[in-house]
Design a protein around this motif. Structure first.
Motif: not given
Length: 223
Positions: A97-102, A108-109, A141-146
């Motif tokens: 999951g390297e791409s997701e984590i990065r 962030e922010g 780090n999100t509550d939902y996906f579009d």
């Protein structure tokens, strides 16, 4: 099924983007041009049935697995600065999951309403798809996906398994009810699988390769 027949079918179901083999970069109608203008100057298009206005160039999350930390962070920032706010990623991009984590770190922010996040699952069962969805939400780090998609469905058997009963689609529909997913779609490299999925559910988006690389390397015209 022949490639031309598939394109015609997808064009009819998806709003006519492929009808008559028109290129995806064709200029929108005058009435729509005002609706999807962008201050950055990057052209935008309406995405499937979602109503989302997305840039004609999206960010490929897979690329982050081939870049250094510094390069990846810089290109994400550059993309946002130039109007590219549609980010597509998947658990299978990069090792562990390297791409997701990065991507989660690099965004962030950034205000969530400034982003359009699209993710996918290769799991065809409801439990597995739900597990991947929850893990991806944490990594990004999100509550939902579009947009959330069944990923790389290649055979009709895979499509039928995902459609259920007990398939991944059930988990995705439940997640949408909970507000964790806004729109549902799929990516496919097989016309037969794509048409089977379209016949089984009114998906909001379809991601399908239409290019000479797939034609010659994956024998696309015969699949």
């Amino acid at each position: 099924m022949k490639r031309r027949a598939f394109l015609k079918s997808v064009g009819t179901a998806g709003g006519g983007w492929a009808l008559g083999l028109k290129p995806t970069f064709a200029a929108p109608a005058a009435a729509e041009r005002q609706l999807i203008s962008d201050p950055s100057g990057l052209p935008r298009r309406r995405l499937g049935r979602t109503g989302l206005s997305v840039p004609v160039v999206g960010f490929p999350g897979l690329a982050l697995s081939h870049a250094t930390e510094t390069e990846g962070r810089a290109v994400v920032a550059w993309s946002l600065e130039h109007g590219c706010n549609y980010f597509d990623v998947a658990p299978s991009y990069g090792r562990s999951g390297e791409s997701e984590i990065r991507l989660g770190r690099f965004l962030e922010g950034v205000p969530r309403d400034r982003l359009q996040l699209a993710c996918k699952t290769k799991r065809r069962d409801a439990a597995g798809a739900r597990q991947e969805l929850e893990r991806s939400l944490k990594r990004l780090n999100t509550d939902y996906f579009d947009v959330y998609q069944l990923h790389a469905v290649t055979t009709e058997e895979e499509a039928l398994e995902a459609l259920g009963p007990g398939g991944a689609l059930e988990a995705l529909l439940e997640a949408r009810k909970e507000g964790k997913v806004r729109w549902l779609g799929f990516s496919s490299h097989s016309p037969a699988a794509a048409l089977r999925l379209l016949a089984g559910h009114a998906f909001d988006t379809v991601m399908h390769p239409v290019n000479f690389v797939e034609h010659y390397q994956a024998d696309f015209s015969q699949r």
